[in-house]
Design a protein around this motif. Structure first.
Motif, PDB file in Angstrom:
ATOM      1  N   ALA B 102      -3.688  -0.561  -1.169  1.00 32.28           N
ATOM      2  CA  ALA B 102      -3.392  -1.912  -0.436  1.00 32.28           C
ATOM      3  C   ALA B 102      -3.849  -3.109  -1.221  1.00 32.28           C
ATOM      4  O   ALA B 102      -4.769  -2.811  -2.092  1.00 32.28           O
ATOM      5  CB  ALA B 102      -4.009  -2.106   0.984  1.00 32.28           C
ATOM      6  N   VAL B 103      -3.063  -4.009  -1.120  1.00 29.52           N
ATOM      7  CA  VAL B 103      -3.467  -5.299  -2.130  1.00 29.52           C
ATOM      8  C   VAL B 103      -3.736  -6.491  -1.213  1.00 29.52           C
ATOM      9  O   VAL B 103      -2.644  -6.662  -0.500  1.00 29.52           O
ATOM     10  CB  VAL B 103      -2.493  -5.511  -2.990  1.00 29.52           C
ATOM     11  CG1 VAL B 103      -2.826  -6.759  -3.901  1.00 29.52           C
ATOM     12  CG2 VAL B 103      -2.311  -4.520  -4.210  1.00 29.52           C
ATOM     13  N   LEU B 104      -4.629  -7.099  -0.936  1.00 29.38           N
ATOM     14  CA  LEU B 104      -4.896  -8.326  -0.157  1.00 29.38           C
ATOM     15  C   LEU B 104      -5.186  -9.340  -1.147  1.00 29.38           C
ATOM     16  O   LEU B 104      -6.257  -9.620  -1.727  1.00 29.38           O
ATOM     17  CB  LEU B 104      -6.178  -8.277   0.622  1.00 29.38           C
ATOM     18  CG  LEU B 104      -5.892  -7.386   1.939  1.00 29.38           C
ATOM     19  CD1 LEU B 104      -7.548  -7.314   2.825  1.00 29.38           C
ATOM     20  CD2 LEU B 104      -5.003  -7.867   2.742  1.00 29.38           C
ATOM     21  N   GLY B 105      -4.234 -10.351  -1.365  1.00 25.23           N
ATOM     22  CA  GLY B 105      -4.435 -11.323  -2.349  1.00 25.23           C
ATOM     23  C   GLY B 105      -4.968 -10.666  -3.625  1.00 25.23           C
ATOM     24  O   GLY B 105      -4.360  -9.818  -4.266  1.00 25.23           O
TER      25      GLY B 105
END
Lengths: 248, 270
Positions: B102-105
């Motif tokens: 997952a990529v958060l910002g």
């Protein structure tokens, strides 16, 4: 034939390691008597008690309860007849709650549930522990544990009550309470104790054991007045017979 | 030995909580045992990266906790106490599993971190529900319930004895270690070599006690069979509790409620 008679004839017990615990004991305890068995540590008191309900078998001699000899066939009935209260109530209270502990004996006798409940209730009331019924044993105080331990035996309606050091470890109030309770019982009672003042109050007859033998057997007051005998058996007069330490 | 004494007191407290009264306390022990077991199986059955799907399962412990009047901070502390073990189990996951999930910002999260948090979440859920079960039911009732659910009596009776004598034995152990510590005068004493005989003595005393207990049982007519009272009745509330929660768990397990809600929300805003 009365169920309440305890006869010990020429009883001898030798432990597996060769220790001679009892040498040739003989006595008879009659219906309704209250008898103390006293003696020094290691005199054989506990070994003797364990013979009275068939937990130990005599090496030589015989134990008869209510006229019956102790045999495999008579054992269940004799164990119901002789209610035994152990020294450490933690050994006696093994069920999760007080009620279940008191009901344990009657359940094993195969009584119907209604009767079990009635007997357990009566036994708990008798020792003043009705309010403790649902408590787990480890939440009780020492005095409460002791009274409940007595109730676990009373619920089996024994004819003979055998108690090992009943007042051991109790505070003065609990001790007094227990003595009051035991005075009210009409069973044949057999106590072992080092609490000689309790013996004076509860027992009209005393048997003195010394090194596995009966050294004396007679009225309690006579025995406690025999200074020589007491000294020989590593005992002394009860405090209540010794006079005031200040005035002396 | 503050730690041993403390642990015993803590057990007693958990036991006392079970004597309380609430809608959850009043349920039949079997209903609570079955529901909690089902809950644990459901929570454990998820794949290792499951995280969002697990969150709705929080409802079960939270709602039972709220309905049972238990001291919340106490229960949370109990759960927090086992989290270090869970962290230890998943400690190396972030090192070995570096695949980005997952990529958060600016932050990218690897599968290892997700599985670590998932392990912690699952531990908190399962242990939390088990603690709530004990605190609302009591160990003894749970043993009886297990027995009535078909677990052989040999096991449940062993558990009951263990629970009864754990207090006596820990007290005995605490007394012995206290005596050793006092005579060690703050030093190590004889170190580990003194523990051998100490444990040996404890074992022998335990053995002697077991014999005395057996004697007390035999004297009261014990012949190998335990007779226990069957008091509780399985009522309407118990059925509702088991069936209701089981349905909720099955629905949560088969449909990803979090994703559906998320999709619905994003649909609403877009």
């Amino acid at each position: 034939m009365s169920h309440h008679i305890v006869e010990v004839k020429n009883l001898q017990h030798v432990y597996a390691d060769g220790t001679i615990a009892l040498k040739d004991l003989s006595f008879t305890i009659h219906h309704g008597e209250s008898v103390a068995i006293i003696g020094a540590n290691g005199a054989g008191k506990s070994t003797l008690l364990l013979h009275l309900n068939g937990y130990l078998a005599p090496t030589v001699g015989e134990v008869r309860i209510g006229g019956f000899p102790l045999t495999q066939e008579t054992l269940p009935e004799i164990r119901r007849t002789v209610g035994m209260v152990f020294q450490d109530p933690d050994d006696q209270l093994f069920m999760p709650t007080v009620y279940e502990d008191v009901a344990f004996g009657p359940c094993n006798l195969g009584l119907p549930e209604e009767e079990v409940r009635q007997r357990a209730g009566e036994a708990l009331e008798k020792v003043g522990a009705g309010h403790l019924a649902q408590k787990p044993p480890y939440h009780l105080s020492g005095g409460e544990k002791k009274r409940v331990a007595i109730a676990t035996v009373l619920s089996m309606s024994p004819d003979i009550l055998v108690m090992d050091e009943p007042t051991n470890g109790l505070d003065p109030f609990s001790r007094r309470q227990l003595i009051g309770l035991l005075k009210d019982f009409h069973h044949t009672r057999i106590f072992t104790s080092h609490d000689l003042d309790m013996v004076i109050e509860l027992c009209e007859r005393t048997i003195v054991l010394h090194q596995g033998e009966v050294k004396a057997d007679g009225p309690t007051i006579e025995i406690f007045n025999n200074a020589q005998l007491l000294a020989e058996c590593r005992l002394e007069k009860p405090l209540s017979m010794q006079g005031c330490p200040v005035c002396r | 030995m503050r730690s041993i004494d403390g642990a015993v007191l803590d057990l007693k407290r958990l036991d006392l909580l079970a004597t309380g009264d609430s809608i959850i306390h009043r349920l039949d022990a079997r209903a609570k045992v079955v529901t909690t077991l089902f809950f644990i199986v459901m929570v454990v059955s998820y794949k290792r990266y499951a995280l969002a799907e697990l969150t709705p399962f929080l409802f079960f412990p939270v709602i039972t906790l709220a309905l049972s009047n238990l001291p919340i901070s106490y229960i949370l502390k109990k759960i927090a106490a086992i989290l270090p073990i869970a962290i230890f189990v998943g400690l190396f996951n972030p090192l070995f599993d570096r695949e980005i999930h997952a990529v958060l910002g600016p932050i990218s999260i690897s599968g290892g971190w997700i599985s670590l948090v998932s392990i912690m979440g699952r531990s908190a859920l399962t242990v939390g529900s088990a603690i709530i079960l004990i605190a609302t039911t009591g160990f003894i009732s749970i043993c009886h319930a297990l027995n009535r659910l078909g677990i052989p009596r040999v096991f449940t009776v062993q558990l009951l004895f263990l629970y009864r004598y754990i207090f006596v034995l820990t007290e005995e152990a605490a007394r012995t270690t206290r005596a050793r510590e006092l005579r060690a005068c703050g030093k190590k004493g004889l170190g580990f070599s003194s523990f051998g005989p100490l444990i040996g003595h404890l074992l022998i005393r335990t053995w002697a006690r077991a014999e005395r207990i057996h004697m007390a049982m035999v004297v009261r007519g014990f012949s190998g069979e335990f007779h226990s009272r069957q008091i509780n009745r399985f009522g309407r509330n118990d059925y509702l509790y088991v069936i209701g929660w089981s349905l909720v768990f099955i629905i949560l397990r088969s449909k990803d409620i979090t994703a559906i809600l998320g999709a619905a929300c994003t649909g609403l805003f877009s």
